[in-house]
Design an enzyme around this catalytic site. Structure first.
Site, PDB file in Angstrom:
ATOM      1  N   TYR A  50      -6.459  -1.377   6.300  1.00 33.28           N
ATOM      2  CA  TYR A  50      -7.127  -0.331   6.442  1.00 33.28           C
ATOM      3  C   TYR A  50      -7.022  -0.088   5.661  1.00 33.28           C
ATOM      4  O   TYR A  50      -7.496   1.270   5.229  1.00 33.28           O
ATOM      5  CB  TYR A  50      -6.899  -0.089   8.067  1.00 33.28           C
ATOM      6  N   HIS A 108      -1.886  -8.233  13.787  1.00 33.93           N
ATOM      7  CA  HIS A 108      -3.896  -8.261  13.699  1.00 33.93           C
ATOM      8  C   HIS A 108      -4.547  -9.310  14.598  1.00 33.93           C
ATOM      9  O   HIS A 108      -6.230  -9.497  15.009  1.00 33.93           O
ATOM     10  CB  HIS A 108      -3.782  -8.255  12.112  1.00 33.93           C
TER      11      HIS A 108
END
Length: 278
Positions: A50, A108
């Site tokens: 991100y 992730h």
């Protein structure tokens, strides 16, 4: 505003709702995340990919006395699954946040074709033992991936963050995680770029409770003991999303929203059995 907590099998507790921060970057991101913390959010979701760990960390450091209540989360990207690289990446996450630790660290994506997620998990275990992170978990892992991790390391995750929304309700996955004492976080809990909030079933249930469609959907998550992570930058939306714990859907209403599930309900066809992200 007091947020309930849910407990994993090992006793770890997490707030029953969190803040998604994808695309909350830079100074505007710091402001939005700081406002969310002041509104009552205590679970803040982030990831290396991100590119906003710095913004999240700055907002957390500015939180004052509530810092110890916060669960600041980040996630290991697929390009750093090798053990040594994973440990270095986790260290860099801590450095970028400017905090003394990251409270919850996840892998992730499993990237099963690359087949390094067991190495990555061993690195997360080591990072926890070294005090770099408090709790460790997964994101987008399937039951077979989880079972392999537990079989090879003896360590179970406290949480798995997966895609959950009414068009993709994931009932079997939720049942599996509940049976094994693993908490479920839901990403994109309100859907994204679709007509979910205009669906007649959702609108009818929202109207019956005098709440917005988004609140009705978040109340559906809460009723299923899924921790939703809605992203919101505006203070009004942040507060609205938090104000869902007094909404008590009936079993029939929960089932009606769950019934909106579709075989092709994934938002971007990201099946963890084959999808890979680096």
């Amino acid at each position: 505003m007091t947020i309930p907590h849910l407990a994993a099998a090992d006793g770890t507790t997490l707030p029953a709702i969190g803040l998604g921060t994808y695309r909350l970057n830079g100074s505007a991101g710091v402001d939005a995340i700081g406002q969310a913390i002041r509104a009552g959010y205590r679970l803040i979701d982030s990831a290396v990919n991100y590119e906003n760990e710095g913004a999240v960390g700055r907002a957390a450091r500015s939180a004052g006395d509530v810092r110890d209540e916060l669960i600041v989360t980040s996630k290991l990207p697929g390009r750093h699954h090798r053990y040594d690289e994973a440990l270095t990446t986790i260290e860099e996450s801590v450095f970028r946040t400017g905090l003394d630790r990251v409270d919850l660290y996840l892998i992730h994506w499993p990237n099963p074709k690359v087949d390094l997620y067991v190495q990555a998990w061993r690195a997360l275990i080591e990072a926890r033992e070294r005090g770099l992170v408090r709790h460790i978990g997964l994101s987008n892992f399937l039951p077979e991936h989880i079972e392999r991790l537990v079989a090879e390391t003896g360590v179970a995750p406290v949480v798995n963050q997966i895609e959950v929304h009414p068009y993709f309700p994931q009932q079997e996955a939720i049942d599996y995680h509940r049976e094994h004492g693993i908490l479920v976080q839901g990403w994109s809990p309100l859907g994204h770029g679709n007509d979910l909030q205009q669906h007649p079933v959702v609108v009818e249930i929202a109207t019956a409770h005098g709440v917005s469609p988004a609140q009705a959907i978040l109340a559906w998550h809460v009723a299923r003991q899924v921790i939703p992570l809605p992203k919101a930058a505006s203070p009004q939306r942040q507060v609205e999303n938090l104000d869902v714990f007094g909404i008590k859907l009936t079993d029939a209403q929960v089932e009606a929203i769950t019934a909106l599930g579709r075989p092709d309900g994934r938002l971007s066809d990201q099946d963890p059995a084959v999808y890979e992200e680096f």
